[in-house]
Write a protein that holds these residues in place. Structure first.
Motif, PDB file in Angstrom:
ATOM      1  N   ALA A 127      15.322  14.762   5.143  1.00  0.00           N
ATOM      2  CA  ALA A 127      15.396  14.010   5.752  1.00  0.00           C
ATOM      3  C   ALA A 127      16.387  12.647   5.359  1.00  0.00           C
ATOM      4  CB  ALA A 127      14.091  13.195   6.040  1.00  0.00           C
ATOM      5  N   ALA A 128      16.413  12.343   3.992  1.00  0.00           N
ATOM      6  CA  ALA A 128      17.383  12.017   3.323  1.00  0.00           C
ATOM      7  C   ALA A 128      18.710  12.692   3.941  1.00  0.00           C
ATOM      8  CB  ALA A 128      17.474  11.547   1.948  1.00  0.00           C
ATOM      9  N   LEU A 129      19.050  13.367   3.007  1.00  0.00           N
ATOM     10  CA  LEU A 129      20.208  14.629   2.901  1.00  0.00           C
ATOM     11  C   LEU A 129      20.357  14.661   4.636  1.00  0.00           C
ATOM     12  CD1 LEU A 129      19.276  17.238   0.342  1.00  0.00           C
ATOM     13  CD2 LEU A 129      20.591  15.699  -0.329  1.00  0.00           C
ATOM     14  N   LEU A 130      19.958  15.036   5.035  1.00  0.00           N
ATOM     15  CA  LEU A 130      20.457  15.530   6.326  1.00  0.00           C
ATOM     16  C   LEU A 130      21.135  14.208   7.396  1.00  0.00           C
ATOM     17  CD1 LEU A 130      18.836  18.402   7.973  1.00  0.00           C
ATOM     18  CD2 LEU A 130      20.644  18.387   6.690  1.00  0.00           C
ATOM     19  N   ASP A 131      20.298  13.147   7.455  1.00  0.00           N
ATOM     20  CA  ASP A 131      20.205  11.483   7.996  1.00  0.00           C
ATOM     21  C   ASP A 131      21.574  11.141   7.883  1.00  0.00           C
ATOM     22  OD1 ASP A 131      19.907   9.568   9.738  1.00  0.00           O
ATOM     23  OD2 ASP A 131      18.700   8.179   8.156  1.00  0.00           O
ATOM     24  N   HIS A 132      22.562  11.065   9.284  1.00  0.00           N
ATOM     25  CA  HIS A 132      23.834  10.380   9.040  1.00  0.00           C
ATOM     26  C   HIS A 132      23.637   9.409   9.631  1.00  0.00           C
ATOM     27  CE1 HIS A 132      25.125  13.834   8.200  1.00  0.00           C
ATOM     28  NE2 HIS A 132      24.537  15.020   8.440  1.00  0.00           N
ATOM     29  N   ALA A 133      22.296   9.005  10.230  1.00  0.00           N
ATOM     30  CA  ALA A 133      22.667   7.294  10.386  1.00  0.00           C
ATOM     31  C   ALA A 133      22.366   5.892   9.908  1.00  0.00           C
ATOM     32  CB  ALA A 133      21.364   7.000  11.604  1.00  0.00           C
ATOM     33  N   ASP A 134      22.881   5.235   9.485  1.00  0.00           N
ATOM     34  CA  ASP A 134      22.655   4.430   8.876  1.00  0.00           C
ATOM     35  C   ASP A 134      21.258   3.501   8.802  1.00  0.00           C
ATOM     36  OD1 ASP A 134      25.214   4.513   7.909  1.00  0.00           O
ATOM     37  OD2 ASP A 134      26.622   3.122   8.886  1.00  0.00           O
ATOM     38  N   ALA A 135      20.893   3.917   9.323  1.00  0.00           N
ATOM     39  CA  ALA A 135      19.596   3.026   9.300  1.00  0.00           C
ATOM     40  C   ALA A 135      18.385   2.880   8.368  1.00  0.00           C
ATOM     41  CB  ALA A 135      18.529   3.416  10.812  1.00  0.00           C
ATOM     42  N   LEU A 136      17.835   2.364   8.418  1.00  0.00           N
ATOM     43  CA  LEU A 136      16.742   1.820   6.833  1.00  0.00           C
ATOM     44  C   LEU A 136      15.814   3.119   7.002  1.00  0.00           C
ATOM     45  CD1 LEU A 136      15.992  -1.647   6.316  1.00  0.00           C
ATOM     46  CD2 LEU A 136      17.549  -0.184   5.082  1.00  0.00           C
ATOM     47  N   PRO A 137      15.375   3.685   6.031  1.00  0.00           N
ATOM     48  CA  PRO A 137      14.629   4.834   6.057  1.00  0.00           C
ATOM     49  C   PRO A 137      13.056   3.940   6.693  1.00  0.00           C
ATOM     50  CG  PRO A 137      14.921   4.927   3.888  1.00  0.00           C
ATOM     51  CD  PRO A 137      16.097   3.615   5.045  1.00  0.00           C
ATOM     52  N   PRO A 138      11.827   4.517   6.442  1.00  0.00           N
ATOM     53  CA  PRO A 138      10.878   4.384   7.475  1.00  0.00           C
ATOM     54  C   PRO A 138       9.948   3.674   5.786  1.00  0.00           C
ATOM     55  CG  PRO A 138      11.062   6.205   7.007  1.00  0.00           C
ATOM     56  CD  PRO A 138      11.924   6.623   6.969  1.00  0.00           C
ATOM     57  N   PRO A 139       9.353   2.813   6.279  1.00  0.00           N
ATOM     58  CA  PRO A 139       8.640   2.262   5.171  1.00  0.00           C
ATOM     59  C   PRO A 139       7.506   3.027   4.544  1.00  0.00           C
ATOM     60  CG  PRO A 139       7.756   0.933   6.601  1.00  0.00           C
ATOM     61  CD  PRO A 139       8.951   2.441   7.109  1.00  0.00           C
ATOM     62  N   PRO A 140       7.870   3.310   2.292  1.00  0.00           N
ATOM     63  CA  PRO A 140       6.514   3.937   2.455  1.00  0.00           C
ATOM     64  C   PRO A 140       5.688   4.383   2.533  1.00  0.00           C
ATOM     65  CG  PRO A 140       7.129   2.625   0.533  1.00  0.00           C
ATOM     66  CD  PRO A 140       8.331   2.048   1.807  1.00  0.00           C
ATOM     67  N   GLU A 141       4.367   5.386   3.061  1.00  0.00           N
ATOM     68  CA  GLU A 141       3.018   4.993   2.899  1.00  0.00           C
ATOM     69  C   GLU A 141       2.418   4.767   2.254  1.00  0.00           C
ATOM     70  OE1 GLU A 141       1.586   5.968   5.902  1.00  0.00           O
ATOM     71  OE2 GLU A 141       3.482   6.489   7.187  1.00  0.00           O
ATOM     72  N   ASN A 142       2.459   4.505   0.630  1.00  0.00           N
ATOM     73  CA  ASN A 142       1.412   4.232  -0.258  1.00  0.00           C
ATOM     74  C   ASN A 142       2.202   3.634  -0.708  1.00  0.00           C
ATOM     75  OD1 ASN A 142      -0.988   4.879   0.887  1.00  0.00           O
ATOM     76  ND2 ASN A 142      -0.661   6.712   0.140  1.00  0.00           N
ATOM     77  N   PRO A 143       3.422   2.283  -0.640  1.00  0.00           N
ATOM     78  CA  PRO A 143       4.059   1.632  -1.889  1.00  0.00           C
ATOM     79  C   PRO A 143       3.035   0.702  -2.755  1.00  0.00           C
ATOM     80  CG  PRO A 143       3.487   0.133  -0.055  1.00  0.00           C
ATOM     81  CD  PRO A 143       3.396   1.510   0.332  1.00  0.00           C
ATOM     82  N   MET A 144       3.480   0.886  -3.988  1.00  0.00           N
ATOM     83  CA  MET A 144       3.492   0.665  -5.086  1.00  0.00           C
ATOM     84  C   MET A 144       2.426  -1.199  -4.723  1.00  0.00           C
ATOM     85  SD  MET A 144       5.134   1.829  -8.862  1.00  0.00           S
ATOM     86  CE  MET A 144       6.510   2.422  -8.209  1.00  0.00           C
ATOM     87  N   SER A 145       2.596  -1.537  -5.851  1.00  0.00           N
ATOM     88  CA  SER A 145       1.649  -2.884  -5.172  1.00  0.00           C
ATOM     89  C   SER A 145       2.521  -4.050  -6.114  1.00  0.00           C
ATOM     90  CB  SER A 145       0.259  -3.120  -5.943  1.00  0.00           C
ATOM     91  OG  SER A 145       0.044  -2.844  -6.885  1.00  0.00           O
ATOM     92  N   ALA A 146       2.312  -4.886  -5.977  1.00  0.00           N
ATOM     93  CA  ALA A 146       3.470  -5.699  -7.025  1.00  0.00           C
ATOM     94  C   ALA A 146       3.315  -6.276  -8.005  1.00  0.00           C
ATOM     95  CB  ALA A 146       3.503  -7.408  -6.114  1.00  0.00           C
ATOM     96  N   ASP A 147       1.749  -6.125  -8.460  1.00  0.00           N
ATOM     97  CA  ASP A 147       1.338  -6.143  -9.593  1.00  0.00           C
ATOM     98  C   ASP A 147       1.769  -4.885 -10.655  1.00  0.00           C
ATOM     99  OD1 ASP A 147       0.264  -8.409  -9.774  1.00  0.00           O
ATOM    100  OD2 ASP A 147      -1.598  -7.333  -9.688  1.00  0.00           O
ATOM    101  N   ARG A 148       1.204  -3.720  -9.422  1.00  0.00           N
ATOM    102  CA  ARG A 148       2.224  -2.024 -10.530  1.00  0.00           C
ATOM    103  C   ARG A 148       3.226  -2.394 -10.580  1.00  0.00           C
ATOM    104  NH1 ARG A 148      -0.289   2.850 -12.485  1.00  0.00           N
ATOM    105  NH2 ARG A 148       1.732   3.754 -13.156  1.00  0.00           N
ATOM    106  N   VAL A 149       4.297  -2.928  -9.851  1.00  0.00           N
ATOM    107  CA  VAL A 149       5.557  -2.506 -10.331  1.00  0.00           C
ATOM    108  C   VAL A 149       6.014  -3.911 -11.199  1.00  0.00           C
ATOM    109  CG1 VAL A 149       8.233  -3.764  -8.817  1.00  0.00           C
ATOM    110  CG2 VAL A 149       6.674  -2.382  -7.718  1.00  0.00           C
ATOM    111  N   ARG A 150       5.713  -4.389 -11.055  1.00  0.00           N
ATOM    112  CA  ARG A 150       5.674  -5.601 -12.517  1.00  0.00           C
ATOM    113  C   ARG A 150       5.489  -4.869 -13.676  1.00  0.00           C
ATOM    114  NH1 ARG A 150       2.066  -9.681 -15.280  1.00  0.00           N
ATOM    115  NH2 ARG A 150       3.483 -11.407 -15.795  1.00  0.00           N
ATOM    116  N   TRP A 151       4.076  -4.397 -14.104  1.00  0.00           N
ATOM    117  CA  TRP A 151       3.841  -3.581 -15.192  1.00  0.00           C
ATOM    118  C   TRP A 151       4.596  -2.794 -15.356  1.00  0.00           C
ATOM    119  CZ3 TRP A 151       2.529   1.697 -16.724  1.00  0.00           C
ATOM    120  CH2 TRP A 151       1.391   1.142 -17.704  1.00  0.00           C
ATOM    121  N   GLU A 152       5.264  -1.817 -14.323  1.00  0.00           N
ATOM    122  CA  GLU A 152       6.255  -0.370 -14.529  1.00  0.00           C
ATOM    123  C   GLU A 152       7.467  -0.919 -15.470  1.00  0.00           C
ATOM    124  OE1 GLU A 152       6.086   2.883 -14.044  1.00  0.00           O
ATOM    125  OE2 GLU A 152       4.608   3.065 -13.524  1.00  0.00           O
ATOM    126  N   HIS A 153       7.555  -2.456 -14.534  1.00  0.00           N
ATOM    127  CA  HIS A 153       9.000  -2.917 -15.283  1.00  0.00           C
ATOM    128  C   HIS A 153       9.189  -3.335 -16.620  1.00  0.00           C
ATOM    129  CE1 HIS A 153      12.625  -5.122 -15.229  1.00  0.00           C
ATOM    130  NE2 HIS A 153      12.252  -6.015 -15.263  1.00  0.00           N
TER     131      HIS A 153
END
Length: 190
Positions: A127-153
């Motif tokens: 979908a990313a390769l073939l998408d020619h629109a400038d629209a934002l992709p849909p939000p992820p189904e299971n995004p990382m929590s803010a705590d997890r993003v902080r820990w990963e960083h």
């Protein structure tokens, strides 16, 4: 409730150039993704290093590319320049397990269309390769929590500082003892 048909998988456009370069040093992932993209109609070329990827980019001028950011012999961004020199209209996606804002910005400035976290499934990549629109992709189904993003960083900076707690704390503008407590804990659940 009636069974609904599964959505049809995206496929490469017919009649055009569908050459696809996949560069990743993780052989099982590279091969699995290669087979999945072939089933979607792409003419796949596989490479495991920056050197091999640059060679294929210059020799075969692929229309599409999926690149890993961190490779055993360098950075996937080095391949982007070769792809852009060989073919300015190449559609390039960057995959990484070590995503951060600075590398995402660098990738987009270099000419990458999208920046996807590993593991990304073949449908999302297609979908990313073939998408020619400038629209934002849909939000992820299971995004990382803010705590997890902080820990990963914090973990990433710690590794980049060669596991030096004092240097990591200085760079993160954090008290050394606070950092030591965070490093002693397990990763937060998503």
């Amino acid at each position: 409730m009636a069974d609904q048909p599964e959505p049809k998988a995206l496929t490469a456009p017919s009649g055009g150039d569908v050459t696809l370069l996949i560069v990743d040093d993780d052989a099982p992932l590279r091969n699995r993704l290669g087979r999945a993209m072939e089933r979607r109609g792409f003419d796949v070329r596989l490479a495991e290093s920056v050197e091999e990827g640059v060679g294929i980019a210059r020799r075969e001028r692929p229309a599409y590319a999926i690149l890993d950011l961190r490779l055993s012999d360098g950075n996937g961004l080095d391949i982007v320049a070769a792809l852009r020199d060989a073919r300015s209209d190449a559609r390039i996606i960057m995959l990484t397990g070590y995503g951060n804002i600075a590398s995402a910005v660098a990738a987009v400035k270099a000419g990458v269309l999208d920046y996807l976290p590993k593991p990304a499934d073949a449908d999302a990549i297609t979908a990313a390769l073939l998408d020619h629109a400038d629209a934002l992709p849909p939000p992820p189904e299971n995004p990382m929590s803010a705590d997890r993003v902080r820990w990963e960083h914090i973990q990433r900076v710690y590794e980049q500082c060669d596991r030096n707690v004092s240097e990591t704390a200085r760079r993160l503008k954090m008290h050394r003892r606070t950092l030591q407590r965070i490093l002693a804990k397990h990763a937060p659940r998503d």
